[in-house]
Scaffold this motif. Structure first.
Motif, PDB file in Angstrom:
ATOM      1  N   MET A 144       0.825  -1.201   0.000  1.00  0.00           N
ATOM      2  CA  MET A 144       0.000   0.000   0.000  1.00  0.00           C
ATOM      3  C   MET A 144       0.864   1.257   0.000  1.00  0.00           C
ATOM      4  O   MET A 144       0.555   2.245  -0.678  1.00  0.00           O
ATOM      5  N   LEU A 145       1.954   1.239   0.772  1.00  0.00           N
ATOM      6  CA  LEU A 145       2.817   2.408   0.899  1.00  0.00           C
ATOM      7  C   LEU A 145       3.872   2.514  -0.194  1.00  0.00           C
ATOM      8  O   LEU A 145       4.606   3.501  -0.251  1.00  0.00           O
ATOM      9  N   SER A 146       3.956   1.510  -1.072  1.00  0.00           N
ATOM     10  CA  SER A 146       5.046   1.496  -2.048  1.00  0.00           C
ATOM     11  C   SER A 146       4.960   2.673  -3.016  1.00  0.00           C
ATOM     12  O   SER A 146       5.984   3.186  -3.466  1.00  0.00           O
ATOM     13  N   ARG A 147       3.740   3.085  -3.341  1.00  0.00           N
ATOM     14  CA  ARG A 147       3.551   4.274  -4.177  1.00  0.00           C
ATOM     15  C   ARG A 147       2.438   5.110  -3.566  1.00  0.00           C
ATOM     16  O   ARG A 147       1.387   4.589  -3.197  1.00  0.00           O
ATOM     17  N   ALA A 148       2.671   6.401  -3.465  1.00  0.00           N
ATOM     18  CA  ALA A 148       1.711   7.256  -2.765  1.00  0.00           C
ATOM     19  C   ALA A 148       1.704   8.659  -3.354  1.00  0.00           C
ATOM     20  O   ALA A 148       2.641   9.079  -4.043  1.00  0.00           O
ATOM     21  N   PHE A 149       0.634   9.356  -3.047  1.00  0.00           N
ATOM     22  CA  PHE A 149       0.470  10.754  -3.447  1.00  0.00           C
ATOM     23  C   PHE A 149       0.024  11.528  -2.222  1.00  0.00           C
ATOM     24  O   PHE A 149      -0.896  11.116  -1.520  1.00  0.00           O
TER      25      PHE A 149
ATOM     26  N   HIS B 288       8.541  17.572   6.372  1.00  0.00           N
ATOM     27  CA  HIS B 288       8.877  16.472   7.283  1.00  0.00           C
ATOM     28  C   HIS B 288       8.176  15.184   6.849  1.00  0.00           C
ATOM     29  O   HIS B 288       8.801  14.107   6.843  1.00  0.00           O
ATOM     30  N   VAL B 289       6.890  15.279   6.484  1.00  0.00           N
ATOM     31  CA  VAL B 289       6.149  14.093   6.041  1.00  0.00           C
ATOM     32  C   VAL B 289       6.789  13.518   4.777  1.00  0.00           C
ATOM     33  O   VAL B 289       6.970  12.291   4.652  1.00  0.00           O
ATOM     34  N   GLU B 290       7.152  14.390   3.845  1.00  0.00           N
ATOM     35  CA  GLU B 290       7.791  13.921   2.616  1.00  0.00           C
ATOM     36  C   GLU B 290       9.140  13.269   2.908  1.00  0.00           C
ATOM     37  O   GLU B 290       9.494  12.267   2.276  1.00  0.00           O
ATOM     38  N   ASP B 291       9.876  13.838   3.847  1.00  0.00           N
ATOM     39  CA  ASP B 291      11.169  13.251   4.210  1.00  0.00           C
ATOM     40  C   ASP B 291      10.996  11.836   4.747  1.00  0.00           C
ATOM     41  O   ASP B 291      11.789  10.930   4.426  1.00  0.00           O
ATOM     42  N   ILE B 292       9.978  11.631   5.567  1.00  0.00           N
ATOM     43  CA  ILE B 292       9.748  10.318   6.170  1.00  0.00           C
ATOM     44  C   ILE B 292       9.400   9.277   5.115  1.00  0.00           C
ATOM     45  O   ILE B 292       9.928   8.159   5.120  1.00  0.00           O
ATOM     46  N   PHE B 293       8.540   9.649   4.187  1.00  0.00           N
ATOM     47  CA  PHE B 293       8.021   8.656   3.244  1.00  0.00           C
ATOM     48  C   PHE B 293       8.790   8.570   1.924  1.00  0.00           C
ATOM     49  O   PHE B 293       8.896   7.488   1.339  1.00  0.00           O
ATOM     50  N   PHE B 294       9.312   9.708   1.439  1.00  0.00           N
ATOM     51  CA  PHE B 294       9.840   9.736   0.079  1.00  0.00           C
ATOM     52  C   PHE B 294      11.348   9.936  -0.013  1.00  0.00           C
ATOM     53  O   PHE B 294      11.907   9.809  -1.104  1.00  0.00           O
ATOM     54  N   LYS B 295      12.017  10.280   1.074  1.00  0.00           N
ATOM     55  CA  LYS B 295      13.448  10.592   1.021  1.00  0.00           C
ATOM     56  C   LYS B 295      14.272   9.466   1.655  1.00  0.00           C
ATOM     57  O   LYS B 295      13.741   8.524   2.245  1.00  0.00           O
ATOM     58  N   GLY B 296      15.573   9.569   1.530  1.00  0.00           N
ATOM     59  CA  GLY B 296      16.466   8.575   2.113  1.00  0.00           C
ATOM     60  C   GLY B 296      16.973   7.597   1.082  1.00  0.00           C
ATOM     61  O   GLY B 296      16.521   7.560  -0.068  1.00  0.00           O
ATOM     62  N   SER B 297      17.924   6.776   1.491  1.00  0.00           N
ATOM     63  CA  SER B 297      18.533   5.812   0.575  1.00  0.00           C
ATOM     64  C   SER B 297      17.568   4.697   0.174  1.00  0.00           C
ATOM     65  O   SER B 297      17.681   4.120  -0.908  1.00  0.00           O
ATOM     66  N   ASN B 298      16.627   4.381   1.060  1.00  0.00           N
ATOM     67  CA  ASN B 298      15.663   3.319   0.766  1.00  0.00           C
ATOM     68  C   ASN B 298      14.271   3.812   1.176  1.00  0.00           C
ATOM     69  O   ASN B 298      13.704   3.392   2.192  1.00  0.00           O
TER      70      ASN B 298
END
Length: 340
Positions: free
Chosen positions: A91-96, A116-126
């Protein structure tokens, strides 16, 4: 997800909830309890009032992305904790992400919260999420009834011991448009009290009698909803048609002063300030979720009202609402109770 509270605690609450979603774990004991609660909520739907069932069937027939609750209940009974474990990362693999923030908060702080929300879900190495592909963005689709057609849907009431029946008579009118909106608003305002008086008080068709607008993602219309132990939905439908013929005569008789008074009353209603922040937020969030995005709706509709003439209102009624109107599109839903 909706959060509200004191502004100095709101960010902390948001970060806590988002962190829980990002690190969600299925606890088998809690899963069993919640599944039982959700199952009971579904099963209780069979005890809904017949008019509520009619409203549900109307949404099911008109709205593209809706599913029968009995099918959902059947699927729910087979879901296990391990199914939810597998589903969550998918469910979380692709989101808007779509957000609305209002209240005692600066723009920079609001943008920081979203970052902050975008950093948690969309940023980082994985990252947990990837953005949706353009083709995956869902659109709100509503069935367009064919002009000149009268659609009919009948179901027995879900509670076999309930003697009440219900009629929902829906007249689909137009797609969101400022001038057409105010014409429908004004007709609703003028017809509301006569409908309740004639169908509810004089004819006593049912203790629950309303005339109300319907708005499915910007597709607007009028609906009569009547619940009764006295008469079946077929008879009630005939009386709704008789009322529309009677109202047609009354509409034609209205004086210019009466028309102007109704227009001014509607303008005052539209210009009335929101009672609280929650009401204001619902107004703007509805524009976002419906995809209409007309954030200046109040000002634009008031301007359209000031230009509206009595002749234009009558033409609108004749074209879309009156019995036998050339552009009329209707859907009648009958929920038949034990007594009928």
């Amino acid at each position: 997800m909706t959060l509200d509270g004191y502004n100095h605690k709101l960010r902390m609450l948001l970060e806590t909830v988002v962190d829980k979603i990002a690190k969600f774990e299925v606890k088998p004991d809690r899963f069993s309890i919640i599944k039982e609660q959700v199952t009971q909520n579904y099963q209780n739907r069979k005890f809904q009032q017949p008019y509520e069932q009619a409203m549900y069937y109307c949404s099911l027939l008109l709205e593209d992305r809706s599913w029968p609750w009995m099918e959902e209940l059947e699927v729910l009974s087979n879901i296990k904790a391990e199914d939810l474990v597998r589903f969550t990362p998918m469910m979380l693999s692709r989101a808007f992400l779509e957000c609305y923030i209002a209240g005692n908060i600066e723009r920079a702080e609001a943008e920081s919260m979203i970052d902050h929300v975008e950093d948690i879900f969309f940023k980082g190495s994985n990252p947990i999420c990837q953005p949706l592909f353009p083709s995956q963005h869902l659109t709100n689709r509503v069935v367009k009834l064919v002009r000149g057609m009268n659609y009919f849907y009948s179901k027995e009431g879900l509670n076999p011991s309930d003697e009440n029946s219900a009629l929902l008579h829906y007249i689909q009118v137009h797609r969101d448009d400022f001038m057409l909106n105010v014409k429908l608003d004004l007709l609703d305002l003028i017809a509301w009290q006569p409908a309740l008086h004639q169908l509810g008080s004089v004819e006593q068709l049912g203790y629950f009698t309303i005339l109300v607008q319907r708005n499915d993602f910007g597709i607007r219309g009028l609906q009569f909803i009547i619940q009764s132990t006295v008469k079946g939905p077929g008879h009630i439908g005939l009386r709704v048609q008789a009322f529309l013929k009677m109202f047609e005569t009354e509409l034609y008789k209205r004086t210019h002063d009466e028309f102007t008074s109704s227009v001014n009353a509607l303008i005052d209603m539209k210009l009335e300030k929101h009672k609280n922040l929650q009401e204001e937020s619902r107004f703007y969030w509805r524009e976002i979720t419906h995809g209409t995005l007309k954030l200046d709706r109040i000002e634009a509709e008031v301007a359209a009202l000031r230009q509206l003439t009595q002749a234009e209102l009558i033409d609108f009624f004749n074209e879309y609402i009156k019995v036998g109107a050339p552009q009329k599109r209707t859907l009648s839903i009958h929920v038949v109770g034990k007594g009928h």
